[in-house]
Design a protein around this motif. Structure first.
Motif, short mmCIF file in Angstrom:
data_model
loop_
_atom_site.label_atom_id
_atom_site.label_comp_id
_atom_site.label_asym_id
_atom_site.label_seq_id
_atom_site.Cartn_x
_atom_site.Cartn_y
_atom_site.Cartn_z
N ARG A 198 68.35 41.40 66.32
CA ARG A 198 67.99 41.82 67.68
C ARG A 198 66.58 41.36 68.05
O ARG A 198 66.35 40.83 69.14
CB ARG A 198 68.09 43.34 67.80
N HIS A 199 65.63 41.53 67.14
CA HIS A 199 64.25 41.11 67.42
C HIS A 199 64.16 39.59 67.56
O HIS A 199 63.48 39.07 68.45
CB HIS A 199 63.32 41.59 66.31
N PHE A 200 64.85 38.87 66.67
CA PHE A 200 64.84 37.41 66.77
C PHE A 200 65.43 36.95 68.10
O PHE A 200 64.88 36.04 68.75
CB PHE A 200 65.63 36.79 65.61
N ALA A 201 66.54 37.54 68.49
CA ALA A 201 67.18 37.14 69.75
C ALA A 201 66.24 37.35 70.93
O ALA A 201 66.14 36.50 71.83
CB ALA A 201 68.48 37.92 69.94
N GLU A 202 65.54 38.47 70.93
CA GLU A 202 64.59 38.76 72.02
C GLU A 202 63.46 37.73 72.04
O GLU A 202 63.11 37.19 73.10
CB GLU A 202 64.02 40.16 71.83
N TRP A 203 62.88 37.46 70.89
CA TRP A 203 61.75 36.53 70.83
C TRP A 203 62.16 35.10 71.15
O TRP A 203 61.39 34.34 71.74
CB TRP A 203 61.09 36.60 69.45
N LYS A 204 63.37 34.73 70.78
CA LYS A 204 63.84 33.39 71.11
C LYS A 204 64.11 33.26 72.61
O LYS A 204 63.81 32.22 73.21
CB LYS A 204 65.08 33.06 70.29
N ARG A 205 64.65 34.30 73.23
CA ARG A 205 64.86 34.28 74.68
C ARG A 205 63.53 34.14 75.42
O ARG A 205 63.44 33.46 76.45
CB ARG A 205 65.56 35.56 75.14
N GLN A 206 62.50 34.77 74.89
CA GLN A 206 61.18 34.75 75.52
C GLN A 206 60.33 33.57 75.08
O GLN A 206 59.16 33.47 75.45
CB GLN A 206 60.45 36.06 75.21
N SER A 207 60.92 32.67 74.28
CA SER A 207 60.22 31.47 73.77
C SER A 207 58.96 31.84 73.00
O SER A 207 57.92 31.17 73.09
CB SER A 207 59.87 30.52 74.93
N ILE A 208 59.06 32.91 72.21
CA ILE A 208 57.96 33.32 71.34
C ILE A 208 58.10 32.65 69.98
O ILE A 208 57.11 32.24 69.36
CB ILE A 208 57.93 34.85 71.20
N VAL A 209 59.34 32.52 69.51
CA VAL A 209 59.63 31.80 68.27
C VAL A 209 60.80 30.86 68.53
O VAL A 209 61.56 31.03 69.49
CB VAL A 209 59.97 32.75 67.10
N ALA A 210 60.94 29.86 67.66
CA ALA A 210 62.06 28.93 67.73
C ALA A 210 62.59 28.70 66.32
O ALA A 210 61.82 28.65 65.36
CB ALA A 210 61.63 27.61 68.37
N GLU A 211 63.90 28.58 66.22
CA GLU A 211 64.55 28.27 64.95
C GLU A 211 65.42 27.04 65.13
O GLU A 211 66.13 26.90 66.13
CB GLU A 211 65.43 29.43 64.48
N LYS A 212 65.36 26.14 64.13
CA LYS A 212 66.19 24.94 64.19
C LYS A 212 66.36 24.37 62.80
O LYS A 212 65.38 24.10 62.11
CB LYS A 212 65.54 23.89 65.11
N GLN A 213 67.62 24.23 62.38
CA GLN A 213 67.96 23.57 61.12
C GLN A 213 67.14 24.09 59.94
O GLN A 213 66.52 23.32 59.20
CB GLN A 213 67.79 22.05 61.26
N GLY A 214 67.14 25.40 59.78
CA GLY A 214 66.46 26.00 58.64
C GLY A 214 64.95 26.05 58.73
O GLY A 214 64.27 26.24 57.72
#
Length: 231
Positions: A198-214
């Motif tokens: 849930r926290h990751f989803a929120e931060w990714k929506r707000q462009s606070i963090v990004a995840e890509k290919q590990g």
């Protein structure tokens, strides 16, 4: 068991400045090479040693990441330490001739240096610098563990995860490897998979963090710092 890929060459090792032997002079490094340290490769998910084993070996991680885990009587796992390149682990045998206190498992493909405790103890008898380095490493790990327990015990879930991400990434503005699954993050931080997701989803929506290919990248460091300090 891992795959032997070569013999350690301390004098030219790329991680020597970060390792236990970074403080040693050339003559002492040659003594270590005489002990024929071995470079071993493990694949993701491989077990390096298990809790309770008495192998008489100590390790320095060259690349990748390792998790140290304890299990209770019901088989539930708690990750107690994450090992990064340059870190020493398995040193229970060195300090107290004890069996391993954790199970060590590769989080991704790794390489490590393997040295027998008997040989390292011989070196300790010949070099005060080695003794001092081992003491400093052990003390540093105690301080890291204390910091981890403090943050896990005092911070609420969102601040706890933000603190971990900031600590993991360090000063890098670029993507860094993130080999931990949501489940493993939960085992390390004492959080549920659902809470972390849930926290990751929120931060990714707000462009606070990004995840890509590990990999993980922090885009808004100040925002995560505010999450930590506000609690």
């Amino acid at each position: 068991m891992g795959t032997l890929v070569g013999q350690g060459r301390c004098l030219t090792c790329p991680i020597r400045p970060q390792s236990l032997f970074g403080c040693l002079e050339e003559k002492e490094l040659k003594l270590i090479e005489d002990f024929q340290t071995r470079i071993i490769k493990f694949e993701e998910g491989d077990t390096i040693y298990t809790e309770g084993e008495r192998l008489g070996l100590i390790y320095t991680l060259r690349s990748g990441h390792v998790k140290l885990t304890k299990f209770n009587s019901e088989g539930n796992a708690q990750i107690v330490r994450l090992v990064k390149p340059g870190d020493l682990f398995g040193y229970e045998k060195l300090i107290a001739d004890a069996s391993y206190m954790h199970t060590a498992e590769a989080l991704e493909e790794i390489e490590l240096c393997q040295l027998s405790v008997d040989n390292l103890n011989k070196l300790r008898g010949e070099s005060s610098a080695v003794n001092q380095a081992i003491t400093e490493r052990a003390l540093m790990q105690v301080m890291r563990t204390e910091e981890h327990l403090t943050q896990v015990g005092l911070l609420k879930s969102k601040a706890r995860l933000a603190w971990f991400l900031l600590d993991w990434v360090g000063n890098s503005d670029e993507p860094v490897a993130m080999p931990l699954s949501r489940r493993e993050l939960g085992q390390y931080l004492g959080l549920t998979v659902e809470t972390i997701s849930r926290h990751f989803a929120e931060w990714k929506r707000q462009s606070i963090v990004a995840e890509k290919q590990g990999t993980l990248q922090i885009l808004e460091r100040d925002t995560l710092n505010e999450v930590v300090t506000s609690e």
